[in-house]
Scaffold this motif. Structure first.
Motif, mmCIF file in Angstrom:
data_model
loop_
_atom_site.group_PDB
_atom_site.id
_atom_site.type_symbol
_atom_site.label_atom_id
_atom_site.label_comp_id
_atom_site.label_asym_id
_atom_site.label_seq_id
_atom_site.Cartn_x
_atom_site.Cartn_y
_atom_site.Cartn_z
ATOM 1 N N ARG A 79 0.810 -1.209 0.000
ATOM 2 C CA ARG A 79 0.000 0.000 0.000
ATOM 3 C C ARG A 79 0.851 1.271 0.000
ATOM 4 N N ALA A 80 2.163 1.117 -0.187
ATOM 5 C CA ALA A 80 3.108 2.245 -0.204
ATOM 6 C C ALA A 80 2.980 3.106 1.049
ATOM 7 N N LEU A 81 2.858 2.443 2.211
ATOM 8 C CA LEU A 81 2.679 3.164 3.471
ATOM 9 C C LEU A 81 3.944 3.213 4.326
ATOM 10 N N ALA A 82 5.052 2.710 3.799
ATOM 11 C CA ALA A 82 6.308 2.764 4.544
ATOM 12 C C ALA A 82 7.431 3.223 3.622
ATOM 13 N N PRO A 83 7.369 4.473 3.153
ATOM 14 C CA PRO A 83 8.413 4.957 2.243
ATOM 15 C C PRO A 83 9.757 5.189 2.916
ATOM 16 N N THR A 84 9.793 5.228 4.252
ATOM 17 C CA THR A 84 11.051 5.396 4.974
ATOM 18 C C THR A 84 11.121 4.389 6.117
ATOM 19 N N ALA A 85 12.317 4.193 6.628
ATOM 20 C CA ALA A 85 12.483 3.305 7.785
ATOM 21 C C ALA A 85 11.730 3.851 8.991
ATOM 22 N N GLU A 86 11.693 5.169 9.125
ATOM 23 C CA GLU A 86 10.944 5.777 10.232
ATOM 24 C C GLU A 86 9.456 5.467 10.119
ATOM 25 N N ASP A 87 8.927 5.455 8.899
ATOM 26 C CA ASP A 87 7.525 5.098 8.693
ATOM 27 C C ASP A 87 7.280 3.642 9.073
ATOM 28 N N PHE A 88 8.201 2.769 8.700
ATOM 29 C CA PHE A 88 8.080 1.369 9.093
ATOM 30 C C PHE A 88 8.029 1.242 10.612
ATOM 31 N N ILE A 89 8.937 1.928 11.292
ATOM 32 C CA ILE A 89 8.964 1.861 12.754
ATOM 33 C C ILE A 89 7.647 2.366 13.339
ATOM 34 N N ALA A 90 7.200 3.517 12.873
ATOM 35 C CA ALA A 90 5.981 4.119 13.424
ATOM 36 C C ALA A 90 4.733 3.302 13.109
ATOM 37 N N ARG A 91 4.659 2.751 11.901
ATOM 38 C CA ARG A 91 3.414 2.100 11.476
ATOM 39 C C ARG A 91 3.376 0.597 11.719
ATOM 40 N N ALA A 92 4.534 -0.035 11.894
ATOM 41 C CA ALA A 92 4.529 -1.494 12.042
ATOM 42 C C ALA A 92 5.220 -1.975 13.306
ATOM 43 N N ALA A 93 6.297 -1.329 13.703
ATOM 44 C CA ALA A 93 7.155 -1.893 14.744
ATOM 45 C C ALA A 93 6.983 -1.257 16.119
ATOM 46 N N SER A 94 6.016 -0.376 16.282
ATOM 47 C CA SER A 94 5.877 0.347 17.547
ATOM 48 C C SER A 94 4.701 -0.093 18.408
ATOM 49 N N GLN A 95 3.626 -0.505 17.752
ATOM 50 C CA GLN A 95 2.441 -0.866 18.528
ATOM 51 C C GLN A 95 1.567 -1.824 17.744
ATOM 52 N N SER A 96 0.685 -2.474 18.469
ATOM 53 C CA SER A 96 -0.261 -3.396 17.863
ATOM 54 C C SER A 96 -1.291 -2.623 17.057
ATOM 55 N N SER A 97 -1.495 -3.053 15.832
ATOM 56 C CA SER A 97 -2.527 -2.419 15.020
ATOM 57 C C SER A 97 -3.915 -2.881 15.449
ATOM 58 N N MET A 98 -3.980 -3.960 16.218
ATOM 59 C CA MET A 98 -5.270 -4.465 16.707
ATOM 60 C C MET A 98 -5.701 -3.749 17.988
ATOM 61 N N SER A 99 -4.801 -3.692 18.964
ATOM 62 C CA SER A 99 -5.168 -3.136 20.273
ATOM 63 C C SER A 99 -4.678 -1.705 20.491
ATOM 64 N N GLY A 100 -3.668 -1.305 19.709
ATOM 65 C CA GLY A 100 -3.076 0.015 19.904
ATOM 66 C C GLY A 100 -2.047 0.047 21.031
ATOM 67 N N LYS A 101 -1.834 -1.087 21.694
ATOM 68 C CA LYS A 101 -0.858 -1.150 22.793
ATOM 69 C C LYS A 101 0.560 -1.148 22.233
ATOM 70 N N PRO A 102 1.469 -0.421 22.902
ATOM 71 C CA PRO A 102 2.848 -0.393 22.411
ATOM 72 C C PRO A 102 3.533 -1.752 22.578
ATOM 73 N N TYR A 103 4.422 -2.063 21.639
ATOM 74 C CA TYR A 103 5.272 -3.236 21.757
ATOM 75 C C TYR A 103 6.388 -2.905 22.738
ATOM 76 N N LEU A 104 6.825 -3.916 23.469
ATOM 77 C CA LEU A 104 7.918 -3.757 24.427
ATOM 78 C C LEU A 104 9.061 -4.674 24.035
ATOM 79 N N VAL A 105 10.258 -4.294 24.466
ATOM 80 C CA VAL A 105 11.463 -5.076 24.199
ATOM 81 C C VAL A 105 12.208 -5.257 25.514
ATOM 82 N N ARG A 106 12.661 -6.475 25.759
ATOM 83 C CA ARG A 106 13.567 -6.705 26.889
ATOM 84 C C ARG A 106 14.746 -7.532 26.388
#
Length: 130
Positions: A79-106
């Motif tokens: 859908r051409a929704l990640a034209p930059t790495a920052e867009d990928f991080i913001a739209r895919a790698a930061s939070q659940s698209s289902m619940s909106g809850k942020p992803y965590l890393v340990r």
């Protein structure tokens, strides 16, 4: 007297338009390859991290998280929704698209953090290495 257009000016305008389109297409492809390279580096860092990732309250291995994020990235690419790495991080790698809850890393020996910060740090490292 009716207005008459000079055929040479029309040809010149057409040539300029075609050159402009070709230049923007070429620029877009190099931007795309940079984005692809950076996102590939993020996936590689993730897979080699030894970290765990929480999604909607459940912890997953780095390889499971990578597979999940790859699917999300494929969706964004179509859908051409990640034209930059920052867009990928913001739209895919930061939070659940289902619940909106942020992803965590340990990661071993480090405090738990939001995945957005973790990926932004990894992106900065990848860019510094280039």
């Amino acid at each position: 007297m009716p207005y008459r257009q000079n055929p040479w000016s029309l040809a010149l305008a057409t040539a300029c338009l075609l050159l402009s389109l070709a230049a923007s297409a070429q620029t877009g492809s190099s931007d795309t390859s940079t984005t692809e390279r950076e996102i590939h580096a993020l996936f590689k860092a993730l897979q080699q991290s030894g970290c765990e990732f929480a999604r909607n309250g459940q912890w997953y291995s780095a390889s499971e998280a990578s597979a999940h994020l790859q699917r999300k990235y494929s969706y964004l690419q179509k859908r051409a929704l990640a034209p930059t790495a920052e867009d990928f991080i913001a739209r895919a790698a930061s939070q659940s698209s289902m619940s909106g809850k942020p992803y965590l890393v340990r990661c071993p020996g480090q405090p738990e953090t939001h995945s957005q910060r973790w990926f932004e740090d990894q992106l900065a490292k990848a860019r510094a290495a280039q």
